[in-house]
Design a protein around this motif. Structure first.
Motif, short mmCIF file in Angstrom:
data_model
loop_
_atom_site.label_atom_id
_atom_site.label_comp_id
_atom_site.label_asym_id
_atom_site.label_seq_id
_atom_site.Cartn_x
_atom_site.Cartn_y
_atom_site.Cartn_z
N HIS A 286 -13.11 6.82 -0.39
CA HIS A 286 -12.41 7.94 0.25
C HIS A 286 -13.38 8.81 1.05
O HIS A 286 -12.94 9.62 1.87
CB HIS A 286 -11.69 8.80 -0.80
N LEU A 287 -14.67 8.67 0.83
CA LEU A 287 -15.64 9.37 1.67
C LEU A 287 -15.63 8.80 3.09
O LEU A 287 -16.03 9.46 4.03
CB LEU A 287 -17.04 9.24 1.07
N LYS A 288 -15.14 7.56 3.22
CA LYS A 288 -15.02 6.92 4.53
C LYS A 288 -13.63 7.09 5.11
O LYS A 288 -13.46 7.31 6.31
CB LYS A 288 -15.36 5.43 4.42
N ARG A 289 -12.62 6.96 4.25
CA ARG A 289 -11.23 7.11 4.69
C ARG A 289 -10.46 7.86 3.62
O ARG A 289 -10.32 7.38 2.49
CB ARG A 289 -10.57 5.76 4.95
N LEU A 290 -9.94 9.02 3.97
CA LEU A 290 -9.23 9.85 3.00
C LEU A 290 -7.73 9.55 3.05
O LEU A 290 -6.90 10.41 3.35
CB LEU A 290 -9.49 11.33 3.27
N ASP A 291 -7.41 8.27 2.80
CA ASP A 291 -6.02 7.84 2.78
C ASP A 291 -5.93 6.55 1.97
O ASP A 291 -6.92 6.11 1.39
CB ASP A 291 -5.48 7.64 4.21
N HIS A 292 -4.74 5.97 1.93
CA HIS A 292 -4.54 4.69 1.26
C HIS A 292 -3.99 3.67 2.26
O HIS A 292 -3.10 2.87 1.94
CB HIS A 292 -3.60 4.83 0.06
N SER A 293 -4.52 3.70 3.46
CA SER A 293 -4.09 2.79 4.51
C SER A 293 -4.66 1.39 4.26
O SER A 293 -5.55 1.20 3.42
CB SER A 293 -4.60 3.31 5.86
N PRO A 294 -4.15 0.37 4.97
CA PRO A 294 -4.72 -0.98 4.85
C PRO A 294 -6.23 -1.00 5.11
O PRO A 294 -6.96 -1.77 4.47
CB PRO A 294 -3.96 -1.78 5.91
N ARG A 295 -6.71 -0.17 6.02
CA ARG A 295 -8.15 -0.13 6.29
C ARG A 295 -8.92 0.38 5.07
O ARG A 295 -10.01 -0.09 4.77
CB ARG A 295 -8.43 0.77 7.50
N PHE A 296 -8.32 1.35 4.38
CA PHE A 296 -8.97 1.85 3.17
C PHE A 296 -9.09 0.74 2.14
O PHE A 296 -10.15 0.54 1.53
CB PHE A 296 -8.17 3.01 2.58
N TRP A 297 -8.02 -0.01 1.91
CA TRP A 297 -8.06 -1.06 0.90
C TRP A 297 -9.01 -2.19 1.27
O TRP A 297 -9.58 -2.85 0.40
CB TRP A 297 -6.65 -1.60 0.64
N LYS A 298 -9.22 -2.40 2.56
CA LYS A 298 -10.22 -3.39 2.98
C LYS A 298 -11.62 -2.91 2.62
O LYS A 298 -12.49 -3.71 2.24
CB LYS A 298 -10.11 -3.65 4.48
#
Length: 206
Positions: free
Chosen positions: A162-174
């Protein structure tokens, strides 16, 4: 507790809730709109109005996730720290161990992935395993010390990503998958074993 989220409600941290979260959907012929309510035990009920669908009800509940989290946090503050029947001596020992071990492991994982954590807190959270704020403050549930190390690492990696992406988008899960290829197995463990709640004894692993 039942209400509609207001514009003045505070912004909360992005959290990893317990995997066992699943609303109860109830149809009510007199309801004119979708209604989300949070019970005292933290469970969530979604009322479906006449002509409504479960799919729309689920989407509505997902849209209100931040509000649901705030209600749960308010209830958490009112609940006793030690659940009935728990051995306070054992819990004190576990919480002391968590305060020593969890931050150290989190910083090790952060260094391994080239990330910087501004602050770590170990707390008595009832509805989530961890959270990460926009400013890099990560909170961890002390009960993580009861889990197998590989599950504990997944929770920490989840928050670190979450320090890189503060969401639960497909990019986050990758990002999570790249850092923790076995994350799906860890999520399944949380569903199977973490569903018993914070007052339960989790299987101990290595």
């Amino acid at each position: 507790m039942s209400a509609s989220p207001g514009p003045g409600d505070p912004i909360v941290q992005f959290a990893l809730p317990f995997e066992s979260f699943e609303p109860e959907f109830v149809r009510h012929p007199r309801a004119r709109r979708y209604i989300v309510s949070v019970r005292h035990d933290g469970s969530v009920r979604v009322t479906i109005p006449r002509g409504g669908s479960k799919r729309e009800a689920r989407e509505f509940a997902e849209d209100q996730r931040g509000w649901i989290e705030r209600q749960r946090l308010r209830m958490e503050a009112r609940r006793a720290v030690v659940p009935p029947g728990a051995d306070p001596d054992v819990e004190r020992t576990e919480r002391a161990r968590a305060a020593r071990e969890l931050p150290e492991r989190l910083f090790d994982l952060a260094r391994a992935h080239g990330l910087v954590v501004s602050r770590v807190s170990v707390r008595n959270q009832r509805w989530r395993w961890g959270s990460c704020s926009k400013g890099g403050h990560i909170c961890l549930n002390w009960r993580l010390v009861r889990m197998p190390a590989w599950v504990r690492d997944y929770v920490m990696i989840h928050e670190l990503m979450h320090l890189k992406r503060l969401d639960h988008s497909p990019r986050f899960w990758k990002l999570v998958e790249a850092a923790c290829p076995d994350y799906q197995r860890a999520r399944q463990w949380l569903r199977d074993c973490g569903a018993f709640g914070p007052g339960s004894s989790y299987p101990i692993g290595t």
